[in-house]
Motif scaffolding. Structure first.
Motif, PDB file in Angstrom:
ATOM      1  N   PHE A  22       0.866  -1.095  -0.047  1.00 23.36           N
ATOM      2  CA  PHE A  22       0.027   0.036  -0.038  1.00 23.36           C
ATOM      3  C   PHE A  22       0.705   1.376   0.121  1.00 23.36           C
ATOM      4  O   PHE A  22       0.319   2.274  -0.577  1.00 23.36           O
ATOM      5  CB  PHE A  22      -1.095   0.161   1.144  1.00 23.36           C
ATOM      6  N   LEU A  25       2.316   1.699  -3.554  1.00 22.57           N
ATOM      7  CA  LEU A  25       1.433   2.566  -4.375  1.00 22.57           C
ATOM      8  C   LEU A  25       1.058   3.843  -4.082  1.00 22.57           C
ATOM      9  O   LEU A  25       0.859   4.613  -4.997  1.00 22.57           O
ATOM     10  CB  LEU A  25       0.078   1.540  -4.063  1.00 22.57           C
ATOM     11  N   GLN A  26       0.786   4.070  -2.811  1.00 15.00           N
ATOM     12  CA  GLN A  26       0.629   5.391  -2.284  1.00 15.00           C
ATOM     13  C   GLN A  26       1.651   6.675  -2.903  1.00 15.00           C
ATOM     14  O   GLN A  26       1.480   7.451  -3.323  1.00 15.00           O
ATOM     15  CB  GLN A  26       0.463   5.941  -0.955  1.00 15.00           C
ATOM     16  N   LEU A  29       1.573   6.856  -6.776  1.00 12.73           N
ATOM     17  CA  LEU A  29       0.411   7.745  -7.079  1.00 12.73           C
ATOM     18  C   LEU A  29       0.859   9.455  -6.759  1.00 12.73           C
ATOM     19  O   LEU A  29       0.601  10.223  -7.455  1.00 12.73           O
ATOM     20  CB  LEU A  29      -0.703   7.413  -6.476  1.00 12.73           C
ATOM     21  N   LYS A  60      -6.988  12.376 -14.336  1.00 10.79           N
ATOM     22  CA  LYS A  60      -6.019  11.410 -13.904  1.00 10.79           C
ATOM     23  C   LYS A  60      -5.383  11.902 -12.429  1.00 10.79           C
ATOM     24  O   LYS A  60      -5.002  11.120 -11.863  1.00 10.79           O
ATOM     25  CB  LYS A  60      -4.879  11.463 -15.036  1.00 10.79           C
ATOM     26  N   LEU A  63      -7.683  11.225  -9.691  1.00 10.35           N
ATOM     27  CA  LEU A  63      -7.698   9.738  -9.574  1.00 10.35           C
ATOM     28  C   LEU A  63      -6.604   9.333  -8.724  1.00 10.35           C
ATOM     29  O   LEU A  63      -6.835   8.467  -7.786  1.00 10.35           O
ATOM     30  CB  LEU A  63      -7.703   9.043 -10.849  1.00 10.35           C
ATOM     31  N   CYS A  64      -5.311   9.837  -8.988  1.00 12.44           N
ATOM     32  CA  CYS A  64      -4.067   9.706  -8.358  1.00 12.44           C
ATOM     33  C   CYS A  64      -4.469   9.979  -6.735  1.00 12.44           C
ATOM     34  O   CYS A  64      -4.083   9.219  -6.018  1.00 12.44           O
ATOM     35  CB  CYS A  64      -2.877  10.184  -9.150  1.00 12.44           C
ATOM     36  N   LEU A  66      -7.118  10.333  -5.045  1.00 11.30           N
ATOM     37  CA  LEU A  66      -8.294   9.476  -4.342  1.00 11.30           C
ATOM     38  C   LEU A  66      -7.537   8.130  -4.182  1.00 11.30           C
ATOM     39  O   LEU A  66      -7.635   7.529  -3.121  1.00 11.30           O
ATOM     40  CB  LEU A  66      -9.522   9.412  -5.464  1.00 11.30           C
ATOM     41  N   GLY A  67      -6.841   7.846  -5.153  1.00 10.61           N
ATOM     42  CA  GLY A  67      -6.117   6.411  -4.983  1.00 10.61           C
ATOM     43  C   GLY A  67      -5.017   6.403  -3.885  1.00 10.61           C
ATOM     44  O   GLY A  67      -5.133   5.431  -3.053  1.00 10.61           O
ATOM     45  N   SER A  68      -4.451   7.495  -3.864  1.00 11.65           N
ATOM     46  CA  SER A  68      -3.469   7.786  -2.808  1.00 11.65           C
ATOM     47  C   SER A  68      -4.011   7.846  -1.256  1.00 11.65           C
ATOM     48  O   SER A  68      -3.534   7.228  -0.288  1.00 11.65           O
ATOM     49  CB  SER A  68      -2.714   9.023  -3.060  1.00 11.65           C
ATOM     50  N   LEU A  70      -6.912   6.345  -0.525  1.00  5.98           N
ATOM     51  CA  LEU A  70      -7.442   5.162  -0.460  1.00  5.98           C
ATOM     52  C   LEU A  70      -6.365   4.329   0.388  1.00  5.98           C
ATOM     53  O   LEU A  70      -6.470   3.485   1.144  1.00  5.98           O
ATOM     54  CB  LEU A  70      -8.003   4.356  -1.556  1.00  5.98           C
ATOM     55  N   ALA A  71      -5.177   4.525  -0.481  1.00  4.83           N
ATOM     56  CA  ALA A  71      -4.011   3.693   0.097  1.00  4.83           C
ATOM     57  C   ALA A  71      -3.589   3.997   1.499  1.00  4.83           C
ATOM     58  O   ALA A  71      -3.068   3.202   2.224  1.00  4.83           O
ATOM     59  CB  ALA A  71      -2.811   3.756  -0.939  1.00  4.83           C
TER      60      ALA A  71
END
Length: 585
Positions: A22, A25-26, A29, A60, A63-64, A66-68, A70-71
């Motif tokens: 995670f 991934l964070q 992003l 994009k 999205l990065c 939001l993904g960060s 969530l991670a």
């Protein structure tokens, strides 16, 4: 510090691996967003760019982000689970370890220190794990990755960022050198504060009786001020780091824009757009580098204290008990209930002289053996060697014909009913206190509990309670009188149906009438149980089968009451100080 993490379980290591995924991934992003910012910057300055292209790049970026987020949330959830689970494991291991300690180890650490290590110190490790898994792991990954991203940009910017990093390292290093010794001192000062508070609470009646509130307040203030002063120094030093980092970060941003302005001014028209885009991207990456160091600083603010806490916890976990289990479960056939001391000498840890010397005597099954002597002559020490609260320095202590060191401790203590000098009851009710502990047999039935209470002369006052045997018992039995607590303690020992009963001056809290009736009932209903009695009152022991007179840790006389009155001067003096010649006749 690293040593303590060997206590992590396999499921926690699996969660740590998931946290790493995670975090990577964070970071990816977070470091991808500046690239989309660079694209948008170029589109704004380039003819022919359409709004849809800029919105796509912006989408994009969103999205990065939001993904960060969530991670980060998943990382925090996993880190919390790891930290709380690990803290529970540590507390369990500390409790189990302390349970295995003899009085020697407990005395070495002190009760207040063991409580602090099991609570406050474990909390420090828990905090480190929660924050460390989110920041300590993330920071270096982010710093290295961000540096790699900016390495191919203008060397002037790279050099400026490197200088800022060096300044940060110097500031952090100086602060850590100053505060690490203080954090170690804070833990010991916390022990002192706990000790003073505990002494005051447990001895509150004595404090009030002697009007010593002022003295106790002064003791507390001294301990509190010492802890507060040390804490203030450490926190002020650590507080210096965050403004320093913010100053360096602001200075770095100004330097990047200043250098960028010079480079753009000197570049040709075609290069200006590219340099401006690079400057915006570089500034974002530089912020990420500094943010990584800010996260490290937050960890460094708790790392020294957590490191000290980890060492203190490991000190307890690594301590080897001085009293180790034997292998035997049973004594020798035909010698049930027998106790023998063979040339026993004992010296307390770190003491220079023995408190017991060449103690030898035998107690046969069903006999009552009493020990008497002046205060500090070693009576309680003798009986503490039987259940192995301590081990004899020289000689042998035998139970059922076998050296107590050969027994498994649990099996040895299953044979013994022990009544301490200071009655100890546990929060619950009377029934749970009488049925307390394990003795290798089935739990006592209601009838057996009633019989034990009857023998201990506790039945009458329990019947007067509204809830009877289910009456509430407060912490340490504070809602009962001293005599009531002592009778309940005696009933608890009798309910175990032991081979041996040990009374450590347990009759002193009883009135003479209850003392006499209880001893008579013991003779009638516990005649097959060997009884070892430590007492101060001649009336309690005059009917014993054998009386041992101790003086300065040595036996000065042994025999029945009549024999000692004739042959032992020490016993005569004790007896005549309590009873008249007519009463002794």
């Amino acid at each position: 510090m690293i040593k303590i993490f060997k206590n992590l379980r396999s499921q926690e290591w699996a969660l740590i691996a998931l946290v790493m995924v995670f975090i990577v991934l964070q970071v990816w992003l977070d470091l991808t967003m500046p690239d989309y910012m660079a694209d948008i910057t170029r589109m704004v300055q380039t003819d022919g760019s359409t709004m849809s292209e800029m919105l796509t790049a912006g989408g994009k970026m969103l999205l990065c982000a939001l993904g960060s987020l969530l991670a980060a949330v998943l990382t925090a959830v996993c880190a919390a689970k790891i930290a709380t689970g690990f803290a529970a494991v540590l507390r369990g291991k500390l409790f189990a370890k302390v349970q295995s300690f003899s009085m020697e180890e407990i005395g070495h650490f002190s009760t207040a220190s063991l409580i602090t290590r099991s609570t406050n110190d474990v909390t420090q490790i828990q905090m480190l794990l929660v924050m460390g898994l989110q920041m300590l792991v993330k920071a270096p990954i982010m710093a290295v990755w961000a540096i790699l991203k900016i390495a191919d940009k203008q060397w002037q910017w790279t050099l400026t960022t490197a200088a800022a990093v060096v300044i940060l390292l110097i500031v952090v290093g100086v602060c850590l050198v100053l505060v690490t010794p203080k954090f170690k001192k804070i833990q010991s000062l916390t022990d002192d504060l706990n000790r003073v508070t505990r002494e005051n609470l447990t001895g509150l009646s004595v404090v009030r009786a002697y009007n010593a509130e002022g003295y106790q307040e002064e003791k507390f203030e001294n301990a509190n001020e010492a802890l507060t002063g040390t804490n203030l120094f450490a926190q002020r030093t650590m507080a210096f780091m965050m403004p320093s980092i913010q100053l360096v970060m602001s200075g770095l941003m100004l330097a990047i824009y200043w250098i960028g302005a010079i480079l753009i001014n000197d570049a040709g028209m075609s290069g200006k757009i590219s340099l401006f885009s690079d400057m915006m991207v570089f500034s974002q990456y530089a912020i990420q580098v500094v943010m990584a160091f800010m996260m490290l600083v937050m960890i460094f603010m708790i790392l020294p204290r957590a490191s000290v806490a980890a060492n203190r916890i490991c000190e307890v976990l690594d301590t080897k008990p001085s009293i180790l289990d034997g292998t035997e479960s049973e004594g020798k056939a035909g010698e049930t209930g027998e106790i023998e001391f063979s040339n026993v000498s004992f010296r307390y840890p770190d003491a220079e002289e023995c408190v017991l010397e060449n103690i030898s005597f035998t107690a046969k099954k069903g006999e009552t053996v009493a020990l008497i002597g002046s205060t500090g002559c070693g009576k309680s020490t003798v009986i503490n060697l039987i259940p192995r609260f301590y081990d004899a320095t020289q000689g042998e202590v035998l139970v059922d014909g076998r050296n107590v060191k050969e027994y498994k401790q649990e099996e040895l203590r299953n044979k013994i009913g022990y009544i301490s000098q200071k009655a100890t009851l546990f929060t619950g009710n009377i029934r749970s206190n009488i049925a307390y502990g394990e003795n290798g047999k089935a739990d006592p039935s209601d009838e057996e509990i009633d019989e034990a209470l009857n023998i201990a002369q506790a039945e009458e006052f329990i019947k007067s309670l509204e809830d009877g045997k289910d009456a509430y018992v407060a912490q340490n039995g504070s809602n009962f009188s001293g005599g009531q607590k002592q009778r309940l303690s005696i009933a608890r020992a009798i309910a175990r149906k032991p081979e041996i009963l040990i009374f450590d001056d347990s009759f002193s809290a009883l009135d003479y009438r209850t003392d006499k009736v209880l001893r008579k009932t013991l003779d009638e209903k516990c005649k097959d149980i060997t009884r070892i009695i430590v007492a101060q009152r001649i009336g309690t022991i005059r009917d014993a089968d054998k009386i041992i007179v101790l003086e300065d840790g040595k036996i000065s006389g042994m025999g029945r009451h009549e024999d000692l009155m004739r042959d032992c001067d020490v016993y005569q003096k004790i007896a005549l100080s309590q009873l008249s010649k007519e009463e002794l006749a």
